[in-house]
Design a protein around this motif. Structure first.
Motif, PDB file in Angstrom:
ATOM      1  N   ALA A  53      -4.515 -38.518 -24.619  1.00 25.40           N
ATOM      2  CA  ALA A  53      -3.882 -37.941 -25.801  1.00 25.40           C
ATOM      3  C   ALA A  53      -2.868 -36.856 -25.412  1.00 25.40           C
ATOM      4  CB  ALA A  53      -4.950 -37.346 -26.705  1.00 25.40           C
ATOM      5  N   GLN A  54      -1.666 -36.998 -25.945  1.00 21.56           N
ATOM      6  CA  GLN A  54      -0.631 -35.991 -25.727  1.00 21.56           C
ATOM      7  C   GLN A  54      -0.844 -34.889 -26.761  1.00 21.56           C
ATOM      8  OE1 GLN A  54       3.405 -37.486 -25.990  1.00 21.56           O
ATOM      9  NE2 GLN A  54       4.217 -35.831 -24.744  1.00 21.56           N
ATOM     10  N   LEU A  55      -1.339 -33.738 -26.339  1.00 24.11           N
ATOM     11  CA  LEU A  55      -1.761 -32.698 -27.260  1.00 24.11           C
ATOM     12  C   LEU A  55      -0.660 -31.739 -27.650  1.00 24.11           C
ATOM     13  CD1 LEU A  55      -5.357 -31.755 -26.042  1.00 24.11           C
ATOM     14  CD2 LEU A  55      -4.627 -33.449 -27.736  1.00 24.11           C
ATOM     15  N   GLU A  56       0.291 -31.541 -26.784  1.00 25.14           N
ATOM     16  CA  GLU A  56       1.339 -30.578 -27.080  1.00 25.14           C
ATOM     17  C   GLU A  56       2.627 -30.995 -26.403  1.00 25.14           C
ATOM     18  OE1 GLU A  56      -0.169 -26.665 -26.880  1.00 25.14           O
ATOM     19  OE2 GLU A  56       1.761 -25.695 -27.206  1.00 25.14           O
ATOM     20  N   LYS A  57       3.723 -30.726 -27.088  1.00 18.27           N
ATOM     21  CA  LYS A  57       5.037 -31.098 -26.581  1.00 18.27           C
ATOM     22  C   LYS A  57       6.002 -29.974 -26.900  1.00 18.27           C
ATOM     23  CE  LYS A  57       8.283 -34.975 -26.957  1.00 18.27           C
ATOM     24  NZ  LYS A  57       8.541 -36.291 -27.598  1.00 18.27           N
ATOM     25  N   SER A  58       6.739 -29.539 -25.909  1.00 15.58           N
ATOM     26  CA  SER A  58       7.674 -28.448 -26.117  1.00 15.58           C
ATOM     27  C   SER A  58       8.799 -28.856 -27.063  1.00 15.58           C
ATOM     28  CB  SER A  58       8.264 -28.021 -24.769  1.00 15.58           C
ATOM     29  OG  SER A  58       9.356 -27.149 -24.961  1.00 15.58           O
ATOM     30  N   ARG A  59       9.227 -27.917 -27.879  1.00 16.39           N
ATOM     31  CA  ARG A  59      10.375 -28.179 -28.760  1.00 16.39           C
ATOM     32  C   ARG A  59      11.658 -28.313 -27.952  1.00 16.39           C
ATOM     33  NH1 ARG A  59       9.570 -23.280 -32.835  1.00 16.39           N
ATOM     34  NH2 ARG A  59       8.748 -22.412 -30.930  1.00 16.39           N
ATOM     35  N   LEU A  60      11.595 -27.865 -26.710  1.00 16.15           N
ATOM     36  CA  LEU A  60      12.764 -27.992 -25.851  1.00 16.15           C
ATOM     37  C   LEU A  60      12.944 -29.425 -25.357  1.00 16.15           C
ATOM     38  CD1 LEU A  60      12.205 -24.783 -23.693  1.00 16.15           C
ATOM     39  CD2 LEU A  60      13.767 -25.063 -25.617  1.00 16.15           C
ATOM     40  N   LEU A  61      11.916 -30.219 -25.520  1.00 22.27           N
ATOM     41  CA  LEU A  61      11.959 -31.587 -25.022  1.00 22.27           C
ATOM     42  C   LEU A  61      12.720 -32.461 -25.994  1.00 22.27           C
ATOM     43  CD1 LEU A  61      10.582 -32.590 -22.433  1.00 22.27           C
ATOM     44  CD2 LEU A  61       8.816 -33.587 -23.842  1.00 22.27           C
ATOM     45  N   SER A  62      13.853 -32.957 -25.542  1.00 26.75           N
ATOM     46  CA  SER A  62      14.667 -33.761 -26.445  1.00 26.75           C
ATOM     47  C   SER A  62      14.068 -35.155 -26.588  1.00 26.75           C
ATOM     48  CB  SER A  62      16.096 -33.863 -25.907  1.00 26.75           C
ATOM     49  OG  SER A  62      16.140 -34.784 -24.832  1.00 26.75           O
ATOM     50  N   ASP A  63      14.631 -35.928 -27.525  1.00 22.24           N
ATOM     51  CA  ASP A  63      14.147 -37.280 -27.759  1.00 22.24           C
ATOM     52  C   ASP A  63      14.384 -38.199 -26.560  1.00 22.24           C
ATOM     53  OD1 ASP A  63      15.062 -37.279 -31.283  1.00 22.24           O
ATOM     54  OD2 ASP A  63      13.305 -36.508 -30.218  1.00 22.24           O
ATOM     55  N   ARG A  64      15.187 -37.760 -25.624  1.00 20.79           N
ATOM     56  CA  ARG A  64      15.444 -38.598 -24.439  1.00 20.79           C
ATOM     57  C   ARG A  64      14.275 -38.558 -23.457  1.00 20.79           C
ATOM     58  NH1 ARG A  64      18.701 -36.936 -21.134  1.00 20.79           N
ATOM     59  NH2 ARG A  64      18.929 -34.761 -21.808  1.00 20.79           N
ATOM     60  N   PHE A  65      13.372 -37.622 -23.662  1.00 20.24           N
ATOM     61  CA  PHE A  65      12.221 -37.478 -22.767  1.00 20.24           C
ATOM     62  C   PHE A  65      10.987 -38.086 -23.424  1.00 20.24           C
ATOM     63  CE2 PHE A  65      13.490 -34.325 -19.478  1.00 20.24           C
ATOM     64  CZ  PHE A  65      14.767 -34.055 -19.935  1.00 20.24           C
ATOM     65  N   SER A  66      10.230 -38.836 -22.653  1.00 20.44           N
ATOM     66  CA  SER A  66       8.955 -39.331 -23.148  1.00 20.44           C
ATOM     67  C   SER A  66       7.959 -39.352 -22.012  1.00 20.44           C
ATOM     68  CB  SER A  66       9.105 -40.728 -23.753  1.00 20.44           C
ATOM     69  OG  SER A  66       9.532 -41.643 -22.769  1.00 20.44           O
ATOM     70  N   ALA A  67       6.715 -39.037 -22.342  1.00 18.29           N
ATOM     71  CA  ALA A  67       5.659 -39.031 -21.339  1.00 18.29           C
ATOM     72  C   ALA A  67       4.496 -39.852 -21.857  1.00 18.29           C
ATOM     73  CB  ALA A  67       5.218 -37.605 -21.035  1.00 18.29           C
ATOM     74  N   GLU A  68       3.817 -40.503 -20.920  1.00 17.35           N
ATOM     75  CA  GLU A  68       2.652 -41.302 -21.267  1.00 17.35           C
ATOM     76  C   GLU A  68       1.546 -41.079 -20.259  1.00 17.35           C
ATOM     77  OE1 GLU A  68       4.758 -45.225 -23.316  1.00 17.35           O
ATOM     78  OE2 GLU A  68       3.866 -45.368 -21.325  1.00 17.35           O
ATOM     79  N   ARG A  69       0.339 -41.303 -20.712  1.00 20.01           N
ATOM     80  CA  ARG A  69      -0.817 -41.287 -19.813  1.00 20.01           C
ATOM     81  C   ARG A  69      -1.772 -42.344 -20.354  1.00 20.01           C
ATOM     82  NH1 ARG A  69      -5.117 -36.451 -18.447  1.00 20.01           N
ATOM     83  NH2 ARG A  69      -5.657 -37.202 -16.360  1.00 20.01           N
TER      84      ARG A  69
END
Lengths: 115, 105
Positions: A53-69
């Motif tokens: 589960a992705q619990l937190e994501k910075s507002r600085l992270l643009s839509d071009r960035f994605s992370a998965e686990r």
């Protein structure tokens, strides 16, 4: 256990290309963090996972960035349509959520250069 | 989220004790304070962590006053290999800009 590993260690890409980085955390760690670090600055938080589960994501992270686990083990960070401003060191860290001190163990980082 | 403020750089000599202070005025009640060390081209490495008063381990001490709005990392008898950047982290994810410590012979 060999600690947190990241692959690749270095990546050079042309602007507009997509890149993907991989992080393998310490095996028993259920929390995984991604940071970005530019020269002379401290690590800048991007996102973190607890298990899958992705619990937190910075507002600085643009839509071009994605992370998965996907299975709660390794994680991938993808940057789409790279820009020169994306050039940085991308750091991964892991920790135990049951450890209230959240001590993070960092990998060696992936250095991205966008030309 | 609590922000941290540290000196940008410090110089010291081998064998001296070095104290680096971090300000974190907006620290939350349940935030721990953690210090990391980073060498060039490596990821940060955990040094010490505390919640209040004093914590000591084999490499450093951490002093935290009662109001917890600051903390001081103390490195006893530094050596040239202690030349690195030292980061104060409050809570889980917010790093400061770090203090570049340069140890001179």
């Amino acid at each position: 256990d060999t600690g947190v590993s990241q692959d690749p260690r270095h990546k050079i890409t042309k602007r507009g290309q997509n890149v993907t980085f991989r992080c393998d955390p310490i095996s028993e760690h259920n929390r995984l963090y991604w940071y970005r670090q530019t020269l002379g600055q401290g690590p800048e938080f991007l996102t973190y996972f607890q298990n899958e589960a992705q619990l937190e994501k910075s507002r600085l992270l643009s839509d071009r960035f994605s992370a998965e686990r996907p299975k709660g083990s390794f994680s991938t960070l993808e940057i789409q349509r790279t820009e020169q401003g994306d050039s940085a060191m991308y750091l991964c860290a892991s920790s135990l959520s049951e450890d209230r001190t959240y001590e993070q163990y960092f990998g060696p980082g992936t250095r991205l250069t966008v030309t | 989220l609590a922000k941290t403020t540290q000196p940008i750089s410090m110089d010291s000599y081998e064998g001296q004790e070095v104290n680096i202070t971090c300000s974190h005025n907006n620290i939350a009640t349940n935030d721990y304070i953690t210090w990391y060390q980073q060498f060039p081209s490596q990821g940060p490495r955990f040094i010490i962590q505390g919640y209040k008063t004093k914590v000591t381990n084999e490499v450093a001490s951490l002093f935290i006053p009662a109001d917890r709005k600051s903390s001081t990392l103390s490195l006893p008898r530094v050596s040239l290999s202690d030349t690195a950047v030292y980061y104060c982290l409050v809570g889980k994810i917010i790093f400061g800009k770090g203090t570049r410590l340069h140890i001179l012979p």
